[in-house]
Design an enzyme around this catalytic site. Structure first.
Site, PDB file in Angstrom:
ATOM      1  N   TRP A   1       0.831  -1.216   0.000  1.00  0.00           N
ATOM      2  CA  TRP A   1       0.000   0.000   0.000  1.00  0.00           C
ATOM      3  C   TRP A   1       0.857   1.254   0.000  1.00  0.00           C
ATOM      4  CZ3 TRP A   1      -4.322  -0.746  -2.047  1.00  0.00           C
ATOM      5  CH2 TRP A   1      -5.087  -1.890  -1.788  1.00  0.00           C
TER       6      TRP A   1
ATOM      7  N   ASP B   1      -1.556   6.566   6.540  1.00  0.00           N
ATOM      8  CA  ASP B   1      -2.586   5.645   6.075  1.00  0.00           C
ATOM      9  C   ASP B   1      -2.811   4.660   7.213  1.00  0.00           C
ATOM     10  OD1 ASP B   1      -4.142   3.700   4.936  1.00  0.00           O
ATOM     11  OD2 ASP B   1      -2.836   3.339   3.209  1.00  0.00           O
TER      12      ASP B   1
ATOM     13  N   LYS C   1     -12.251  -1.971   6.929  1.00  0.00           N
ATOM     14  CA  LYS C   1     -11.480  -2.888   7.756  1.00  0.00           C
ATOM     15  C   LYS C   1     -11.892  -2.813   9.212  1.00  0.00           C
ATOM     16  CE  LYS C   1      -8.356  -3.042   4.158  1.00  0.00           C
ATOM     17  NZ  LYS C   1      -7.615  -2.199   3.252  1.00  0.00           N
TER      18      LYS C   1
HETATM   19  C1  LIG Z   1      -7.078  -1.744   2.196  1.00  0.00           C
HETATM   20  C2  LIG Z   1      -6.018  -0.728   2.239  1.00  0.00           C
HETATM   21  C3  LIG Z   1      -5.937   0.287   1.277  1.00  0.00           C
HETATM   22  C4  LIG Z   1      -6.874   0.382   0.116  1.00  0.00           C
HETATM   23  O1  LIG Z   1      -8.096   0.801   0.551  1.00  0.00           O
HETATM   24  P1  LIG Z   1      -9.292   1.116  -0.473  1.00  0.00           P
HETATM   25  O2  LIG Z   1     -10.302   1.691   0.473  1.00  0.00           O
HETATM   26  O3  LIG Z   1      -9.692  -0.175  -1.085  1.00  0.00           O
HETATM   27  O4  LIG Z   1      -8.805   2.094  -1.465  1.00  0.00           O
HETATM   28  C5  LIG Z   1      -4.939   1.232   1.427  1.00  0.00           C
HETATM   29  N1  LIG Z   1      -4.078   1.181   2.439  1.00  0.00           N
HETATM   30  C6  LIG Z   1      -4.124   0.222   3.385  1.00  0.00           C
HETATM   31  C7  LIG Z   1      -3.133   0.226   4.502  1.00  0.00           C
HETATM   32  C8  LIG Z   1      -5.097  -0.764   3.308  1.00  0.00           C
HETATM   33  O5  LIG Z   1      -5.147  -1.720   4.240  1.00  0.00           O
END
Ligand SMILES: *Cc1c(COP(=O)(O)O)cnc(C)c1O
Length: 362
Positions: free
Chosen positions: A101, A173, A197
């Protein structure tokens, strides 16, 4: 119905009481005769929902008043573009590359021709199995921000201490460990997370941004402009109303669990059980550096792909669902987010022990 434990990395398990509450209100929300999905986003009923959601999140994470909370769309992936577009035009942005990511965040920022992207540390040479050290000398005091992925969902690593960035805003993030690990919001300029999540259903992205970072550059789209989104209280266009409602219910549930601190304690207990089982096992092991282990995403392997496949197939039969590791890393991965019950961790460990006995462990 057989008992199913959902180890999915996202969209992920939601708290049962939340699903039940949503079910009970599904056809008739607070005597409106309508479902939340049918309410106008400008109605007073929906306004209370979004305001309550924000207020609850502020309480749970102790978000200071000089931070704005935004409920946006486009997933964490759109933030990979919004962050540099709003914060780093004609400037340099520094990134720490700790996983798939992070890499995507870097690659999206690089697409903006007036943003200079510098990767100051990376663990890619070892398949992202650890978190690289970041020292203060690596931070450019003129950088617009330093970007980290606090928890690497796919690789199963996490920052245990945050890099010291001085006056340079830290942008995080937090998609896979928001409200699981405990953080001090003041340590960050921006926090963002896709909801699917640890917060609610897909379709919602939460952004927590310090006020002085709003309106730093011209943004060629209202939808991508944090300042406009903040000024319109996340109602510039139609927001994902039902996802925001579900997030509000999850926040209420987290509050009952003792807020972020209470969740952290429960999550630590769940993760410790599985990590201990991995340490004791002669068949299964964790592929990541023990000092950088994730609280919420726990990959494990047998070292034999055929055996991994067999394990995943038999586990699925038993109702232990979605244990297959990400296609980029293989093996297995158990995601133990806030809503994942501890009984499911015990069920997994029992099954791992039975499997180990039958398949040549000792
Ligand atoms: C799942 C995830 C993403 C992507 O998320 P989307 O909402 O599908 O764009 C980005 N960064 C991390 C750390 C993730 O776990």
């Amino acid at each position: 119905m057989k008992t199913v434990y959902n180890f999915s990395a996202g969209p992920a398990v939601l708290p049962k009481p939340v699903l039940e509450k949503a079910k009970s209100e599904l056809l008739n929300y607070q005597n409106s005769g309508m479902s939340v999905m049918e309410l106008s986003h400008r109605s007073s009923l929906f306004e209370s929902i979004i305001q309550d959601a924000e207020q609850l999140l502020r309480e749970l994470m102790q978000i200071p008043n000089n931070y704005r909370v935004l409920f946006l769309q486009g997933g964490a992936s759109l933030q990979f573009t919004m962050i540099p577009l709003n914060l780093a035009q004609n400037k340099k942005a520094q990134y720490i590359n700790t996983g798939t990511w992070s890499k995507k965040a870097i690659s999206e920022a690089k697409k903006l021709s007036n943003v200079t992207v510098e990767v100051i540390a990376s663990s890619e040479e070892k398949n992202f199995t650890y978190i690289p050290e970041v020292t203060e000398e690596m931070i450019d005091p003129d950088a617009a921000y330093v970007h980290i992925t606090t928890n690497n969902t796919i690789e199963g690593t996490a920052f245990t201490t945050l890099p010291k960035t001085g006056k340079v805003p830290l942008v995080a993030d937090m998609s896979s460990n928001i409200l699981a690990n405990e953080y001090n919001v003041e340590d960050f300029g921006v926090i963002y997370a896709g909801a699917q999540k640890n917060i609610g259903p897909a379709g919602l992205t939460v952004v927590i941004i310090r006020e002085d970072l709003l309106g730093l550059s011209e943004v060629p789209s209202a939808m991508l402009d944090y300042k406009i989104q903040a000024e319109s209280h996340s109602l510039y266009n139609t927001p994902p109303t039902f996802s925001i409602y579900m997030a509000k219910l999850v926040f209420e549930w987290i509050k009952e669990q003792g807020a972020a601190a209470g969740m952290f304690k429960q999550d630590q207990e769940k993760a410790a059980l599985l990590y201990q089982a991995l340490e004791r096992s002669s068949l299964f092991s964790s592929p990541v550096n023990p000092a950088n282990r994730s609280l919420t995403n726990i990959p494990f392997i047998t070292g034999n792909e055929t055996l991994d496949k067999k394990f995943i197939a038999e586990a699925t039969e038993m109702g232990l669902e979605n244990l297959k590791g990400h296609r980029l890393v293989g093996g297995m991965r158990a995601s133990l987010y806030n809503a994942f019950p501890i009984a499911g961790v015990h069920a997994l460990i029992d099954f791992m022990q039975a499997f180990e006995k039958e398949n040549g462990g000792n």
